[in-house]
Design an enzyme around this catalytic site. Structure first.
Site, PDB file in Angstrom:
ATOM      1  N   GLY A  46       4.773 -10.464   3.468  1.00 49.96           N
ATOM      2  CA  GLY A  46       5.599 -10.428   4.677  1.00 49.96           C
ATOM      3  C   GLY A  46       4.968 -11.256   5.789  1.00 49.96           C
ATOM      4  O   GLY A  46       3.745 -11.389   5.877  1.00 49.96           O
ATOM      5  N   LYS A  52       5.086 -10.347   8.782  1.00 52.09           N
ATOM      6  CA  LYS A  52       4.607  -9.403   9.810  1.00 52.09           C
ATOM      7  C   LYS A  52       3.082  -9.475   9.912  1.00 52.09           C
ATOM      8  O   LYS A  52       2.522  -9.548  10.994  1.00 52.09           O
ATOM      9  CB  LYS A  52       5.055  -7.991   9.458  1.00 52.09           C
ATOM     10  CG  LYS A  52       4.363  -6.925  10.283  1.00 52.09           C
ATOM     11  CD  LYS A  52       5.345  -5.993  10.913  1.00 52.09           C
ATOM     12  CE  LYS A  52       4.750  -5.112  11.970  1.00 52.09           C
ATOM     13  NZ  LYS A  52       3.508  -4.455  11.634  1.00 52.09           N
ATOM     14  N   MET A  82       0.849  -1.193   0.000  1.00 56.73           N
ATOM     15  CA  MET A  82       0.000   0.000   0.000  1.00 56.73           C
ATOM     16  C   MET A  82       0.887   1.247   0.000  1.00 56.73           C
ATOM     17  O   MET A  82       0.455   2.340   0.380  1.00 56.73           O
ATOM     18  CB  MET A  82      -0.921   0.003   1.225  1.00 56.73           C
ATOM     19  CG  MET A  82      -1.907  -1.161   1.207  1.00 56.73           C
ATOM     20  SD  MET A  82      -3.476  -0.787   1.991  1.00 56.73           S
ATOM     21  CE  MET A  82      -2.962  -0.399   3.636  1.00 56.73           C
ATOM     22  N   HIS A 130       9.169   0.948   3.421  1.00 56.05           N
ATOM     23  CA  HIS A 130      10.197   1.029   4.471  1.00 56.05           C
ATOM     24  C   HIS A 130      11.126  -0.169   4.308  1.00 56.05           C
ATOM     25  O   HIS A 130      10.924  -0.988   3.394  1.00 56.05           O
ATOM     26  CB  HIS A 130       9.521   1.068   5.856  1.00 56.05           C
ATOM     27  CG  HIS A 130       8.500  -0.024   6.066  1.00 56.05           C
ATOM     28  ND1 HIS A 130       8.838  -1.347   6.081  1.00 56.05           N
ATOM     29  CD2 HIS A 130       7.159   0.034   6.224  1.00 56.05           C
ATOM     30  CE1 HIS A 130       7.752  -2.076   6.273  1.00 56.05           C
ATOM     31  NE2 HIS A 130       6.711  -1.262   6.348  1.00 56.05           N
ATOM     32  N   HIS A 132       9.604  -3.626   3.435  1.00 58.99           N
ATOM     33  CA  HIS A 132       9.248  -3.868   2.031  1.00 58.99           C
ATOM     34  C   HIS A 132      10.519  -4.110   1.206  1.00 58.99           C
ATOM     35  O   HIS A 132      10.545  -4.978   0.337  1.00 58.99           O
ATOM     36  CB  HIS A 132       8.538  -2.648   1.427  1.00 58.99           C
ATOM     37  CG  HIS A 132       7.220  -2.318   2.050  1.00 58.99           C
ATOM     38  ND1 HIS A 132       7.029  -1.201   2.828  1.00 58.99           N
ATOM     39  CD2 HIS A 132       6.016  -2.956   2.011  1.00 58.99           C
ATOM     40  CE1 HIS A 132       5.773  -1.145   3.223  1.00 58.99           C
ATOM     41  NE2 HIS A 132       5.127  -2.207   2.754  1.00 58.99           N
ATOM     42  N   SER A 180       6.855  -0.475  10.065  1.00 61.72           N
ATOM     43  CA  SER A 180       5.477  -0.471   9.589  1.00 61.72           C
ATOM     44  C   SER A 180       5.191   0.916   9.035  1.00 61.72           C
ATOM     45  O   SER A 180       5.718   1.917   9.539  1.00 61.72           O
ATOM     46  CB  SER A 180       4.524  -0.765  10.756  1.00 61.72           C
ATOM     47  OG  SER A 180       3.220  -0.324  10.429  1.00 61.72           O
ATOM     48  N   SER A 181       4.352   0.966   8.005  1.00 57.66           N
ATOM     49  CA  SER A 181       4.035   2.272   7.420  1.00 57.66           C
ATOM     50  C   SER A 181       3.353   3.155   8.451  1.00 57.66           C
ATOM     51  O   SER A 181       3.469   4.374   8.414  1.00 57.66           O
ATOM     52  CB  SER A 181       3.114   2.083   6.224  1.00 57.66           C
ATOM     53  OG  SER A 181       3.720   1.183   5.324  1.00 57.66           O
ATOM     54  N   GLN A 221     -10.122  -2.572   2.574  1.00 55.34           N
ATOM     55  CA  GLN A 221      -9.604  -3.180   3.793  1.00 55.34           C
ATOM     56  C   GLN A 221      -9.550  -2.216   4.981  1.00 55.34           C
ATOM     57  O   GLN A 221      -8.997  -2.567   6.022  1.00 55.34           O
ATOM     58  CB  GLN A 221      -8.239  -3.825   3.538  1.00 55.34           C
ATOM     59  CG  GLN A 221      -7.099  -2.871   3.272  1.00 55.34           C
ATOM     60  CD  GLN A 221      -5.869  -3.632   2.790  1.00 55.34           C
ATOM     61  OE1 GLN A 221      -5.850  -4.178   1.704  1.00 55.34           O
ATOM     62  NE2 GLN A 221      -4.849  -3.678   3.625  1.00 55.34           N
ATOM     63  N   GLN A 268      -2.938 -12.308   7.602  1.00 59.44           N
ATOM     64  CA  GLN A 268      -3.184 -12.052   6.183  1.00 59.44           C
ATOM     65  C   GLN A 268      -2.519 -13.136   5.329  1.00 59.44           C
ATOM     66  O   GLN A 268      -3.111 -13.680   4.404  1.00 59.44           O
ATOM     67  CB  GLN A 268      -2.619 -10.671   5.846  1.00 59.44           C
ATOM     68  CG  GLN A 268      -2.443 -10.392   4.379  1.00 59.44           C
ATOM     69  CD  GLN A 268      -1.886  -8.993   4.176  1.00 59.44           C
ATOM     70  OE1 GLN A 268      -2.544  -8.012   4.496  1.00 59.44           O
ATOM     71  NE2 GLN A 268      -0.683  -8.882   3.659  1.00 59.44           N
TER      72      GLN A 268
END
Ligand code: CDP
Length: 516
Positions: free
Chosen positions: A153, A155, A29, A33, A36, A191-192, A64, A159
């Site tokens: 990922g 993380k 999305m 960082h 990714h 994390s974003s 989402q 998902q």
């Protein structure tokens, strides 16, 4: 190669049609960082022989986000994202708008309903419909990109397992690779959404990875996790707990006892920012059980897999064969239980290995490595292997060898009787004709004579029948084993598939698998 950023599907497809390459796809999305970038680097490293392209998508998926969530303020900076993606090795970026992904709007497309058992756990408890939105958009994205491999990922573990399950149920022939959570030097997961934290919130938020790490370290000493202690640390640091649980990483069901691979997972609110983190818990190294009928090619691939992973290789068939050889030498009637017991009770049976490939088996200090492959041993082994005393003795020895894990064991009953709690269970098979052909090649190589391939096929079928019908620990696929039918696959194909299955069961965070 020139760095490409595509906004429309038409531009993307135009370019792809000139490339003629398979695609490794990393959906994001944006707000990229180092986490990714790690996925992109791993994707690039995984390209072995054939030309493949790494495509990163940047699409903030409205489906989402809940209605009170941060859709409108989600960080956007395509130029910075492009720089980070290309530095890490991306070949192209695809940054479509809403109507490129959902032509005619989302209601013109199928929507996915993630099963309640997966949806309503962990993050899904508070983020209603979140995973439906994720699954729906992933299907749209892969439909447009048509990748060979999808990279996600670890993380966002929930998902990941939902998408794996979705692909499995829809038989989507795309491989899913996953890689571990990346952290800054203080251990804080990238994390974003970290950019939302104020300086003082960031200080408090640090207690989340710290408490999880501390709990994980304590787990290896005390064999237990003190959830109350973690919760009180988080509260002291003004973090509001959404969930803090130990679950089975695949069913996501809460676990009372920590046995096998477990996931300690937490979500907290730090001010208005939601943060998640986790750790995998595993008391021993992984165990891989490879079962299957005669001549399925287990030995070759099991050995190769053990070598690749740096694990112990255990050929349990060789143990049954060695015992059979001993019975033949002593002219013991295979049905005479007490004689078998007599001979075996003081016998020694050991593997000695100079390397993974060169493992030798000794019974009563005699090297029987070659002798146990004789047609005479082969024809008698199933009769000996069904005896209760033989099975109990060898099963117990096998369990001792595997007690610390880090083992790939092959046989008939590994996943069902010897290591029923193995982390990866594979049932390797092939048609009897294919297996007879492989057996013929093997016998030729070892210099043994045989009547005909048809004769071998018959003999293989008879042995399978005996192994499957015996009373104790018969040959059968464990309910949780993955069946792999190897007709038409060469050794490297099978090995690659086994590594893929291993990676899908054992997160990179637990056991990093070398790419080559
Ligand atoms: O002939 P192949 O290499 O496929 O078989 P093996 O792995 O050498 O095993 C020889 C025989 O040992 C099997 O046919 C079984 O009767 C027995 N066996 C068993 O009962 N349980 C095991 N875990 C492994 C082998």
């Amino acid at each position: 190669m020139e760095k490409k950023i595509f906004k429309t599907n038409a531009e993307l497809h135009n370019w792809l049609s000139e490339q003629n390459s398979a695609i490794i796809f990393i959906p994001t999305m944006g707000a990229l960082h180092p986490g990714h970038q790690y996925l992109i680097r791993k994707a690039k490293e995984s390209i072995i022989k054939t030309k493949q392209l790494v495509i990163v998508s940047i699409f903030i998926n409205p489906l989402q986000f809940g209605k009170d969530e941060d859709f409108t303020k989600y960080p956007k900076n395509i130029n910075k994202d492009a720089e980070l993606a290309f530095t890490a090795g991306a070949d192209a970026i695809w940054a479509p708008d809403y109507f490129e992904v959902f032509p005619g709007g989302e209601n013109s497309h199928f929507k996915i309903n993630v099963p309640q058992v997966l949806q309503n756990q962990l993050c899904g408890e508070t983020r209603k419909g979140h995973f439906d939105g994720v699954a729906t958009v992933i299907l749209r994205l892969i439909k447009i990109i048509q990748p060979k491999t999808l990279i996600l990922g670890e993380k966002d573990w929930q998902q990941l397992i939902i998408i794996r399950k979705l692909f499995e149920e829809l038989s989507i022939p795309i491989k899913i690779e996953s890689y571990s959570t990346q952290r800054d030097p203080s251990g804080f997961a990238y994390s974003s959404r970290n950019s939302y934290l104020s300086d003082s919130e960031r200080v408090n938020a640090q207690s989340l990875p710290n408490a999880i790490k501390e709990a994980k370290t304590a787990f290896y000493k005390e064999k237990r996790i003190n959830l109350k202690k973690i919760a009180s640390i988080l509260k002291e640091n003004s973090l509001k707990i959404e969930y803090l649980k130990i679950v089975d990483p695949f069913s996501l069901k809460e676990k009372e006892n920590i046995n096998g691979l477990c996931l300690l997972a937490a979500a907290v609110k730090c001010g208005s920012t939601r943060l998640i983190d986790h750790a995998f818990l595993m008391e021993r190294k992984p165990i891989i059980a490879i079962d299957g009928p005669a001549g399925a090619g287990k030995s070759t691939v099991t050995k190769a897999l053990a070598k690749r992973l740096g694990f112990i290789y255990l050929d349990t068939g060789a143990m049954y064969r060695a015992v059979t050889w001993l019975m033949i030498c002593n002219s013991i009637d295979p049905s005479d239980q007490s004689e078998i017991k007599n001979i075996l009770k003081d016998s020694t049976l050991e593997f000695k290995s100079s390397s993974f490939v060169e493992q030798r088996i000794f019974i009563n200090n005699v090297d029987v490595t070659e002798k146990i492959r004789s047609p005479k041993v082969t024809s008698m082994v199933s009769e000996i292997a069904k005896q209760k005393f033989v099975r109990e003795l060898l099963t117990q020895r096998q369990q001792v060898i595997g007690s610390n894990g880090g083992l790939v064991a092959e046989g008939r009953d590994i996943g069902t009787a010897v290591f029923p709690d193995a982390d990866v269970k594979i049932f390797l098979t092939a048609s009897p004709t294919e297996r007879a052909k492989r057996r013929a090649l093997d016998l030729n190589k070892r210099g043994y004579k045989f009547s005909s391939i048809e004769g071998l096929e018959q003999e293989i079928k008879e042995r399978d029948k005996k192994d499957s019908e015996r009373e104790i620990a018969p040959l059968k696929k464990a309910h949780d084993a993955i069946e792999l039918i190897t007709d038409g696959m060469n050794i490297e194909d099978v090995l690659q598939e086994l590594i893929y299955i291993f990676k899908s069961k054992i997160p990179e965070e637990v056991w990093p698998t070398p790419n080559q």
